[in-house]
Design a protein around this motif. Structure first.
Motif, PDB file in Angstrom:
ATOM      1  N   ASP B 228       0.851  -1.194   0.000  1.00 17.10           N
ATOM      2  CA  ASP B 228       0.000   0.000   0.000  1.00 17.10           C
ATOM      3  C   ASP B 228       0.881   1.235   0.000  1.00 17.10           C
ATOM      4  O   ASP B 228       2.046   1.182   0.343  1.00 17.10           O
ATOM      5  N   ASP B 229       0.235   2.353  -0.315  1.00 15.09           N
ATOM      6  CA  ASP B 229       0.942   3.624  -0.194  1.00 15.09           C
ATOM      7  C   ASP B 229       1.332   3.881   1.252  1.00 15.09           C
ATOM      8  O   ASP B 229       2.464   4.161   1.564  1.00 15.09           O
ATOM      9  N   GLU B 230       0.344   3.782   2.125  1.00 19.54           N
ATOM     10  CA  GLU B 230       0.573   4.291   3.479  1.00 19.54           C
ATOM     11  C   GLU B 230       0.859   3.199   4.505  1.00 19.54           C
ATOM     12  O   GLU B 230       1.705   3.362   5.365  1.00 19.54           O
ATOM     13  N   SER B 231       0.116   2.105   4.412  1.00 22.58           N
ATOM     14  CA  SER B 231       0.187   1.212   5.571  1.00 22.58           C
ATOM     15  C   SER B 231       1.066  -0.006   5.326  1.00 22.58           C
ATOM     16  O   SER B 231       0.912  -1.016   5.976  1.00 22.58           O
ATOM     17  N   GLY B 232       1.969   0.094   4.404  1.00 24.84           N
ATOM     18  CA  GLY B 232       2.993  -0.934   4.303  1.00 24.84           C
ATOM     19  C   GLY B 232       2.585  -2.171   3.526  1.00 24.84           C
ATOM     20  O   GLY B 232       1.834  -2.096   2.559  1.00 24.84           O
ATOM     21  N   ILE B 233       3.090  -3.306   3.982  1.00 18.63           N
ATOM     22  CA  ILE B 233       2.971  -4.557   3.241  1.00 18.63           C
ATOM     23  C   ILE B 233       2.030  -5.484   3.988  1.00 18.63           C
ATOM     24  O   ILE B 233       2.096  -5.589   5.222  1.00 18.63           O
ATOM     25  N   HIS B 251       7.682   0.921   4.068  1.00 16.69           N
ATOM     26  CA  HIS B 251       8.722   1.944   3.922  1.00 16.69           C
ATOM     27  C   HIS B 251       8.320   3.242   4.588  1.00 16.69           C
ATOM     28  O   HIS B 251       7.164   3.445   4.951  1.00 16.69           O
ATOM     29  N   THR B 252       9.305   4.108   4.717  1.00 16.64           N
ATOM     30  CA  THR B 252       9.038   5.403   5.344  1.00 16.64           C
ATOM     31  C   THR B 252       8.051   6.203   4.502  1.00 16.64           C
ATOM     32  O   THR B 252       7.209   6.908   5.027  1.00 16.64           O
ATOM     33  N   HIS B 253       8.195   6.115   3.208  1.00 19.39           N
ATOM     34  CA  HIS B 253       7.208   6.723   2.333  1.00 19.39           C
ATOM     35  C   HIS B 253       6.471   5.571   1.663  1.00 19.39           C
ATOM     36  O   HIS B 253       6.325   4.522   2.259  1.00 19.39           O
ATOM     37  N   TRP B 254       6.004   5.763   0.439  1.00 28.26           N
ATOM     38  CA  TRP B 254       5.225   4.704  -0.193  1.00 28.26           C
ATOM     39  C   TRP B 254       6.033   3.438  -0.428  1.00 28.26           C
ATOM     40  O   TRP B 254       7.218   3.486  -0.736  1.00 28.26           O
ATOM     41  N   THR B 255       5.368   2.319  -0.282  1.00 25.68           N
ATOM     42  CA  THR B 255       5.968   1.070  -0.720  1.00 25.68           C
ATOM     43  C   THR B 255       5.526   0.861  -2.162  1.00 25.68           C
ATOM     44  O   THR B 255       4.340   0.767  -2.437  1.00 25.68           O
ATOM     45  N   SER B 270      10.874  -5.502  -0.887  1.00 25.66           N
ATOM     46  CA  SER B 270      10.004  -4.388  -1.224  1.00 25.66           C
ATOM     47  C   SER B 270      10.881  -3.193  -1.568  1.00 25.66           C
ATOM     48  O   SER B 270      11.974  -3.029  -1.033  1.00 25.66           O
ATOM     49  N   VAL B 271      10.377  -2.374  -2.478  1.00 26.67           N
ATOM     50  CA  VAL B 271      11.091  -1.145  -2.794  1.00 26.67           C
ATOM     51  C   VAL B 271      10.139   0.015  -2.538  1.00 26.67           C
ATOM     52  O   VAL B 271       8.926  -0.135  -2.574  1.00 26.67           O
ATOM     53  N   GLY B 272      10.721   1.162  -2.247  1.00 25.17           N
ATOM     54  CA  GLY B 272       9.869   2.277  -1.898  1.00 25.17           C
ATOM     55  C   GLY B 272      10.417   3.595  -2.363  1.00 25.17           C
ATOM     56  O   GLY B 272      11.556   3.691  -2.828  1.00 25.17           O
ATOM     57  N   THR B 273       9.569   4.585  -2.220  1.00 24.10           N
ATOM     58  CA  THR B 273       9.957   5.917  -2.657  1.00 24.10           C
ATOM     59  C   THR B 273      10.849   6.596  -1.624  1.00 24.10           C
ATOM     60  O   THR B 273      11.209   7.745  -1.786  1.00 24.10           O
ATOM     61  N   ASP B 274      11.176   5.903  -0.541  1.00 21.09           N
ATOM     62  CA  ASP B 274      12.149   6.463   0.396  1.00 21.09           C
ATOM     63  C   ASP B 274      13.571   6.044   0.034  1.00 21.09           C
ATOM     64  O   ASP B 274      14.458   6.050   0.867  1.00 21.09           O
TER      65      ASP B 274
END
Lengths: 780, 350
Positions: B228-233, B251-255, B270-274
């Motif tokens: 999810d954007d906000e609540s992780g995996i 992640h700290t920001h979006w996953t 997982s990769v994220g925008t952080d």
């Protein structure tokens, strides 16, 4: 030489033995007491060897000593000779006197035989005379004996004929004991001759006895009779062979029935205690329930005592009864404490119950009531402790949820602050109260409490540990961070207000920093005992662990708050970027309204945060609380802003992708995702950073035409001032805003930025408009 | 720049979003990646890990007419892959073939096998049937789901069926169930939808807003991972979809994307925008989750984050495990840097 020495040796030995047996009181000592070193020196020892001794002497001593020794020895030998002579002489003397005595005895025996014959004759004559007397009296004696027997028989017959009347008399005078004695005495005769000669008599007495039995039974069951009387009645009945078992059963039933009356019903319990409290000053009132109850129990215990005396052989049932009563008491107590009960009330009830138990225990010491009740009391107490904690937890969550945070004023007013303060108070006050109550438990002097002191403090420690743990879990559930097991609550988590999460976060910090140390102190001061005994696996209350737990929870909750807040903004941004066709965007006319909404959200965050969180140490200047010293710095920083802004604007006017890349390279080192701290500024900053990052990501997903890019540029330019106002980390905000522009330019088909004058104009227009709008809302 | 990272880097010329494992290449560990540049000429790079595993070599460089938003390698032919591309105002999807012999000439042109031109809106992704040599493809735009049959020899693709998901559900991506070739998961604005390809009907859904990426666990049937954007995996058991089996903080920001390891069932990337790649250890299976309260379970759980690779300059969008060497993964950050990392130190002991 050796053969010569042997006989001489033997002779000398016999001499020595003789002498030693004469001089030594115990011959065994002289014979056995010979040791090797003494054998040479000691002439008296049996193993003395004269030659050896001589040799030794000659070897050891000089002539003078030998001569001395010789003289000494000669003297000794002379002495011994005279002694021996004396001995022989004395023995001879004794022998002579013995011979004399025997001679005298022989002369005395003569003349004894004649005397003996005379004695025999006299005895013979006495015997014949006594025989004569005996035969002459025999007949008379026979007659007397016969008469006596007849008289006895007659008396018995008389007794049996009199029995009914006598029994009746006994009944009248209630001398049942005598009656029973009479009847049982007559029983054997009545049994043998009852069918023939004494038929009437028997019937009459049996009737009388039946009456007696009836009377006895009624007596047994009547409560008004004294126990003594009842016991007697029971004993008499038993003597009369009346089946006692049925009686026993009936009596037991009665006892069981009376049990019901003794129950402390949960609903009555409180009145019981209340009256107990008030009774001290209003003694004159009619009997209060506690007194009644006490009397009832006393009566019950008396009844049991009586029963025991009456039927000493059937205690099992009584034990069962008593146990049932105790068990019931504790059951009711457990029910009672399901409701909210103060420690004082609990102790009141407990005391009553304990008194009952003590009473019963006195009557039935073998029933092991104290053990049973001790166990039950442990369970109850444990439950009580646990319940106290759960009530406290309920209180805290009630306080948290009492206020309707979803109201509009939540953000505007001070509601969050109120909630936070109320809940902080609830936690602190609640824990203080609970420990006060527990101290009462410890101070209680009722028997069992003293014994269980260690256990209680163990439970309290464990209880507080569990309490804080479950409180933390509940916080997480309340915040919607962990969905609780049932779905209904999980769904309602959408409605959880972000403010509440923030309050929970701050409350966790409060608990970590204030409450847990305080509780630790309390426990150390009052409840430190019982650790080692009751809990083998380490102490039950571990403040360090709890602090860690709450620390983690507070961070989690704060993060969750920021997440929920940014989520809102994210939805806003998503809508903004999904809806228009950016490739066919029209020329920007004004700052888009999503910026307003974004700023409004931030404002909300700021307001909430201001109510709940403390200010950070690096306080940025705020216009509202400006004073002399601050104004200079602020103006300086403002000029710096303007500088930078102007420069970046002019740069961007000429900007190409390459240049922005270059700029980015230099600005790269700005940390975007820093750790959140529990300060107003940190939370706001983090929220803004996350939102701007989202904005950047949304921009990257679109493709823009020139106007689209310009729109973004305009929006970002407008955002710059208010964001910097709100946020402490200006560099990061600058960086992120630039990133958005860069991303937009990268995704733009035709990058031609707006000229700064036009930008300015549009922003001024927007500012004027919003000012006007504010003015309107204020005036209306 | 490397900062103590063990990863092997490779720089693309332009920004890029997607990287794919070349599953059909059984002799080498290869990845395909394509650039995303609006104005420059876009490229597809075929990267190959040298046999020692110490170098990442460019085996082929092909120009691609448009910027590439999605790229997937064909599971049975290493020369074939699909792309989703954008011309700025419109989207297209196509199947490409790498010309033979590749590698010698730089920037040779790609052969277009087929164009998947049944879409109008924004195309999200093209999925290859995971069952090995099936010629089925699914392409997704925001409203429609299209099932294709590809004939690579005739160079044609036929629409087998097409179904609209409805205007309200704007689809954003998906994954093909490797355990059931008739089932495809699609992410939409408000839920994860499960489509049966035989009937082209939605059969099930998980209500979850803003799911950005999903992946099936290759080793554990019924397990789906979502980001999810906000609540992780979240890990889902497809048999009971109301509550996730496990949650990971993300992640700290979006996953942005999640991938289950094809071999080690507990490993999730997982990769994220952080600007980070996180390696997770998700041990909880659906069976032992039920024991004990969730609170207790969360206490007992050790930190599921095995490692966080943070040596990136920009948001990371591309992620792929190597199916040949399942301890190797490739990640791609927006600035065009491909990083190959090995998770060998974190492999669970067997």
């Amino acid at each position: 030489m050796a053969t010569e020495a042997a006989p001489m040796d033997e002779k000398a030995k016999r001499m020595r033995d003789l002498l030693s047996s004469f001089y030594a009181p115990d011959p065994s000592i002289s014979t056995s007491g010979s040791s090797i070193n003494a054998s040479f020196d000691n002439i008296n020892s049996t193993s003395f060897d004269a030659d050896q001794y001589m040799d030794l002497m000659i070897k050891k001593s000089n002539l003078e000593v030998l001569l001395q020794r010789h003289v000494q020895m000669a003297a000794e030998i002379k002495n011994l000779d005279t002694d021996l002579q004396m001995l022989v002489y004395e023995n001879y003397n004794k022998f002579i006197s013995a011979t004399d005595t025997i001679k005298r005895m022989k002369s005395n025996i003569f003349g004894m035989e004649g005397n003996m014959d005379q004695l025999l004759q006299k005895i013979m004559s006495v015997q014949s005379k006594s025989d004569g007397v005996n035969t002459s009296l025999f007949e008379k004696r026979e007659h007397i004996e016969k008469l006596h027997r007849t008289r006895n028989l007659l008396r018995k017959v008389q007794f049996i004929y009199d029995l009914p009347a006598r029994l009746q008399k006994c009944i009248k005078s209630e001398a049942y004991g005598d009656a029973v004695r009479f009847y049982t005495g007559a029983m054997p005769i009545l049994k043998v001759y009852g069918d023939t000669s004494f038929q009437d008599c028997r019937r009459a007495s049996e009737e009388a006895i039946e009456i007696i039995i009836k009377n006895l039974q009624t007596k047994l069951f009547s409560d008004s009779e004294s126990i003594q009387a009842r016991a007697e009645a029971a004993v008499l009945l038993k003597q009369l062979d009346v089946p006692v078992d049925s009686l026993k059963a009936k009596l037991l039933e009665k006892l069981e029935q009376s049990l019901d009356g003794l129950q402390i019903k949960p609903e009555e319990a409180s009145t019981l205690v209340e009256h107990d409290d008030s009774s001290n000053d209003t003694e004159s009132n009619d009997q209060h329930p506690a007194k009644i109850h006490e009397d009832a129990v006393r009566g019950f215990s008396e009844a049991i005592r009586a029963y025991r005396e009456i039927f000493p052989d059937s205690e099992e049932r009584l034990f069962k009864l008593a146990r049932a009563l105790t068990a019931m008491h504790f059951e009711h107590m457990e029910l009672y404490i399901k409701k909210r009960v103060s420690a004082a009330d609990f102790l009141g009830i407990f005391r009553i119950v304990w008194e009952d138990v003590v009473l019963m225990d006195e009557v039935l010491p073998e029933a092991a009531l104290s053990d049973l009740s001790a166990e039950a009391a442990q369970v109850t107490l444990k439950q009580f402790v646990a319940r106290m904690f759960s009530h406290l937890q309920q209180d805290i969550s009630d306080t948290l949820l009492k206020f309707d945070i979803n109201q509009k004023e939540a953000v505007e007013g001070e509601l969050l602050k109120v909630v936070l303060e109320a809940s902080q108070k609830a936690v602190l006050q609640g824990t203080t109260n609970i420990f006060q109550d527990f101290r009462q438990l410890l101070d209680e002097k009722t028997g069992i409490f003293i014994k269980m002191k260690d256990l209680i403090s163990g439970w309290i420690q464990k209880g507080s540990q569990d309490f804080f743990r479950s409180l933390e879990a509940q916080f997480l559930v309340l915040s919607g961070k962990t969905s609780s097991s049932n779905d209904i609550e999980g769904k309602s988590s959408d409605k959880i207000h972000a403010g509440l999460i923030l309050v929970l976060a701050q409350l966790s910090v409060f608990i970590e920093q204030k409450v847990i140390p305080r509780v630790t102190e309390e426990i150390a001061a009052s409840f430190s005992g019982g650790n080692s005994q009751a809990f083998e696996n380490g102490p039950a209350f571990i403040p360090g662990e709890l602090c860690r737990v709450f620390h983690a929870a507070s961070e989690k909750l704060l993060q969750h708050y920021i997440d929920t807040r940014t989520q809102k903004v994210s939805v806003l941004l998503r809508k903004r970027f999904k809806t228009p066709n950016w490739v066919k965007h029209k020329e920007p006319r004004e700052v888009h309204m999503y910026v307003d909404m974004f700023l409004h959200e931030l404002e909300d965050v700021g307001k909430e945060v201001k109510q709940v969180l403390p200010q950070g140490t690096f306080r940025k200047h705020k216009r509202t609380d400006s004073n002399g010293s601050n104004t200079t710095t602020s103006s300086r920083s403002n000029t710096l802003h303007n500088d930078k802004m102007a420069r970046s604007n002019s740069q961007r006017a000429r900007s190409q992708l390459f240049e922005t890349h270059l700029a980015k390279l230099f600005k790269q080192k700005v940390e975007i995702f820093t750790k959140v701290e529990f300060t107003q500024e940190s939370v706001v900053t983090t929220t803004v950073k996350l939102c701007l990052k989202s904005l950047q990501e949304y921009v990257r997903l679109q493709t823009f035409n020139r106007s689209g890019f310009q729109q973004i540029q305009l929006d970002i330019q407008f955002l710059k001032a208010p964001l910097k106002e709100a946020v402490e980390d200006e560099a990061a905000i600058d960086f992120l805003l630039d990133e958005v522009i860069v991303a937009a330019s990268e995704r733009c088909l035709d990058v031609i930025p707006l000229e700064p004058p036009i930008l300015d104009k549009l922003i001024q227009a927007k500012l004027a408009k919003s000012k006007e709008h504010n003015h309107n809302t204020v005036s209306s | 720049m490397q900062g103590g990272s063990s990863g092997i880097g490779y720089g693309l010329k332009y920004q890029a979003r997607c990287i794919s494992d070349v599953k059909a290449d059984r002799d080498h560990t290869s990845f395909l990646t394509g650039t995303l540049s609006l104005k420059e000429e876009n490229e597809v790079h075929l990267l190959r890990l040298s046999s020692g595993g110490s170098e990442l070599l460019c085996e082929g460089l092909f120009s691609h007419p448009n910027e590439i938003w999605d790229l997937a390698s064909c599971p049975f032919d290493q020369r074939i892959f699909s792309t989703v591309f954008s011309t700025g105002d419109s989207f297209g999807a196509a199947i490409w073939q790498i010309p033979e012999p590749y590698g010698q000439s730089n920037s040779s042109t790609l052969e277009c096998v087929a164009s998947l031109d049944a879409h109008v809106g924004k195309i999200n992704c093209v999925l290859w049937c995971p069952s090995g040599n099936s010629d089925k493809l699914v392409s997704m735009d925001e409203q429609n789901l299209v099932l294709w049959s590809l004939d690579s020899s005739k160079k044609s693709a036929e629409v087998l069926s097409k179904e609209s998901a409805g205007m309200r559900h704007s689809l954003s991506g998906g994954a093909w169930n490797p355990h059931d070739v008739n089932s495809v998961a699609a992410t939409s604005e408000s839920s994860i939808q499960f489509w049966d390809l035989r009937t082209m009907k939605k059969v099930n859904s998980i209500e979850r807003a803003h799911v950005r990426n999903v992946d099936y666990n290759l080793k554990r049937e019924h397990i789906l991972v979502s980001a999810d954007d906000e609540s992780g995996i979240h890990l889902w058991d497809l048999r009971k979809t109301n509550v996730p089996v496990q949650e990971l903080p993300g992640h700290t920001h979006w996953t942005w994307a999640v991938r289950c390891n094809p071999e080690y069932e507990e490993l999730i990337l997982s990769v994220g925008t952080d600007s980070a790649v996180n390696l997770w250890f998700a041990s909880a299976s659906s069976e032992n989750k039920t024991s004990g309260s969730p609170v207790e379970a969360s206490r007992q759980r050790v930190n599921p984050l095995l490692n966080s690779y943070t040596d990136y300059e920009d948001s990371v969008y591309g992620l792929a495990w190597s199916s040949r060497e399942p301890w190797i993964f490739a990640s791609l950050s927006y600035d065009g840097r491909v990083v190959i990392e090995s998770v060998k130190p974190f492999l669970p002991r067997r």
